[in-house]
Design a protein around this motif. Sequence first.
Motif, PDB file in Angstrom:
ATOM      1  N   LEU A 148      59.475  69.935 -18.543  1.00  0.00           N
ATOM      2  CA  LEU A 148      58.396  70.259 -17.615  1.00  0.00           C
ATOM      3  C   LEU A 148      59.011  70.534 -16.251  1.00  0.00           C
ATOM      4  O   LEU A 148      59.904  69.812 -15.811  1.00  0.00           O
ATOM      5  CB  LEU A 148      57.417  69.088 -17.551  1.00  0.00           C
ATOM      6  N   MET A 149      58.526  71.571 -15.583  1.00  0.00           N
ATOM      7  CA  MET A 149      58.997  71.911 -14.240  1.00  0.00           C
ATOM      8  C   MET A 149      57.797  72.257 -13.368  1.00  0.00           C
ATOM      9  O   MET A 149      56.942  73.051 -13.774  1.00  0.00           O
ATOM     10  CB  MET A 149      59.962  73.107 -14.285  1.00  0.00           C
ATOM     11  N   GLY A 150      57.710  71.621 -12.190  1.00  0.00           N
ATOM     12  CA  GLY A 150      56.620  71.969 -11.296  1.00  0.00           C
ATOM     13  C   GLY A 150      56.309  70.875 -10.299  1.00  0.00           C
ATOM     14  O   GLY A 150      56.945  69.810 -10.281  1.00  0.00           O
ATOM     15  N   PRO A 151      55.298  71.113  -9.447  1.00  0.00           N
ATOM     16  CA  PRO A 151      54.975  70.205  -8.344  1.00  0.00           C
ATOM     17  C   PRO A 151      54.201  68.970  -8.797  1.00  0.00           C
ATOM     18  O   PRO A 151      53.005  68.825  -8.537  1.00  0.00           O
ATOM     19  CB  PRO A 151      54.140  71.088  -7.408  1.00  0.00           C
ATOM     20  N   LEU A 152      54.893  68.092  -9.496  1.00  0.00           N
ATOM     21  CA  LEU A 152      54.293  66.868 -10.021  1.00  0.00           C
ATOM     22  C   LEU A 152      55.220  65.693  -9.762  1.00  0.00           C
ATOM     23  O   LEU A 152      56.417  65.764 -10.064  1.00  0.00           O
ATOM     24  CB  LEU A 152      54.042  67.009 -11.529  1.00  0.00           C
ATOM     25  N   GLU A 153      54.676  64.627  -9.213  1.00  0.00           N
ATOM     26  CA  GLU A 153      55.433  63.389  -9.037  1.00  0.00           C
ATOM     27  C   GLU A 153      54.892  62.369 -10.033  1.00  0.00           C
ATOM     28  O   GLU A 153      53.676  62.193 -10.167  1.00  0.00           O
ATOM     29  CB  GLU A 153      55.300  62.854  -7.608  1.00  0.00           C
ATOM     30  N   LEU A 154      55.782  61.690 -10.733  1.00  0.00           N
ATOM     31  CA  LEU A 154      55.361  60.744 -11.751  1.00  0.00           C
ATOM     32  C   LEU A 154      56.239  59.501 -11.723  1.00  0.00           C
ATOM     33  O   LEU A 154      57.308  59.478 -11.121  1.00  0.00           O
ATOM     34  CB  LEU A 154      55.378  61.406 -13.132  1.00  0.00           C
ATOM     35  N   ARG A 155      55.754  58.483 -12.394  1.00  0.00           N
ATOM     36  CA  ARG A 155      56.520  57.251 -12.570  1.00  0.00           C
ATOM     37  C   ARG A 155      56.692  57.027 -14.066  1.00  0.00           C
ATOM     38  O   ARG A 155      55.723  57.097 -14.823  1.00  0.00           O
ATOM     39  CB  ARG A 155      55.801  56.060 -11.939  1.00  0.00           C
ATOM     40  N   GLU A 156      57.924  56.789 -14.496  1.00  0.00           N
ATOM     41  CA  GLU A 156      58.156  56.551 -15.907  1.00  0.00           C
ATOM     42  C   GLU A 156      58.814  55.196 -16.122  1.00  0.00           C
ATOM     43  O   GLU A 156      59.510  54.679 -15.243  1.00  0.00           O
ATOM     44  CB  GLU A 156      59.013  57.659 -16.530  1.00  0.00           C
TER      45      GLU A 156
END
Length: 366
Positions: A148-156
Motif C-alpha cells: 500500500l502506498m499513499g497518505p495514510l498514517e497507521l499503527r501496527e
Amino acid sequence: MSAETQLNDEEAREKLIELAETFYDQFADGEVPKMQVPTRTKSNIEYDEDMNVWVYGDRTSTRTAKTVSGAQKLLKAIYAIDFLQQQLEEDRSSTLRELYYLSESWDLEEAQFNSQDESNQLVEDLEIVSNVTREDFHMRPEESGATLMGPLELREQTRRGEREIHCQEDVGEGGYQIPNNPDTIEFLDNDADFVLAVETGGMRDRLVENGFDEEYNSLIVHLKGQPARATRRITKRLHDELDLPVVVFTDGDPWSYRIYGSVAYGSIKSAHLSEYLATPEADFIGIRPEDIVEYDLPTDPLSDSDINALESELEDPRFQTEFWEEQIELQLDIEKKSEQQALASHGLDFVTDTYLPERLSEMGVL
C-alpha cells in the motif's frame, strides 16, 4: 461472519475445542460423526441483497464417518483442530504450507494430508463450521508481498511492540507491506480521497514513479494478481472505516475481471467470508473493452480459453449487470484483449495525466 468480528486467541481456541466436542457428543449419543459444510461451487453462490455480496446457498456437502473416505476426513479434521488449538495456546503461528508438511509427523498415516489442496480445503471447512477465520487460528498463507502506498498514517502491532508508520513518508518506493492480518492495524490519520486497487506490479510502479498517489491523494493498493485475503480485507476496511471510494484497475481480459469480482463481491473459495472481505461498492475503472477501441490500444487475440471464460462470466451472477454484459459482448465481438501497460503506447505519462484523471472524473471520484 461479521466484518467487525475478531476473536482473541482464547475465544478462537474455545471454538475449536467446541467443534471437537461436537464429534465426541455425536459418538456419545450413538450417532455417526459428521460435519456439514456448504458446497463450494459456482452453482451454489447466490446474491445476498442485505449485504450486497455473493454468499453460499443452501446446498451442503457432508463429511461423515459412514464411509472410509469420510472417516479419514474427520480424522484429519481432529488432528488439525488439535494442532491449531495448541498453536493458539502457545501463541505460535504457521503457514498453510507448513500445516501440510507438519501432518507427515502425525502418528497415524491416515491423518496425514495427501496434498496441500487437501489441507487448505480442510482449513476452509474449519473456518465455516467454527465461524472463526484462519487469521484467528494464526494460520498464514505464503507471503503475498502486496503493498500500500499513499497518505495514510497507521499503527501496527509487532512482536517488538507498536510502531506508527506513514505510508508515504516512512516507506521506500515499494510501499508499506500489508500484513497477514490487517485487523491488527489501527488507522490514525489520512489525507486520502480514494483507494486505487491495481492488478500488476508494473502499473503500480508507474503510478508511484509518476507521483499519482501524491498528486491525487490516492491510496494505491497493489493487488498482485488475484488478491490475497489480507489485501481484500484492508481494502474493505479502508472503504468502510475511512469512507473512501474504491476503484479497481486491471488488465482488460476475463481473468482480470474476475480479480475485480473477488474484490467487489467475493470468491467461491471464500464466500463464507464475503461480508468480511468483499467491498461491493468497489467500481471497475478499466481496462475496459471499450478502452481498447477508444484508445486504439495494442492487443492480443482472444484465445479459446479467454472466449470460454467470457461466456462463462455472462452466466456468472457477479457479472449479470448491464455494464458487464455490454463490455463482455463487445469484447467477444472485437475478439481482442489488452494489458494495463498498453496505455504506455500513448506515452509513459498518459495513464496518470489523461486516462485515470478523465475516468475518475467521469465516475465522480475526482
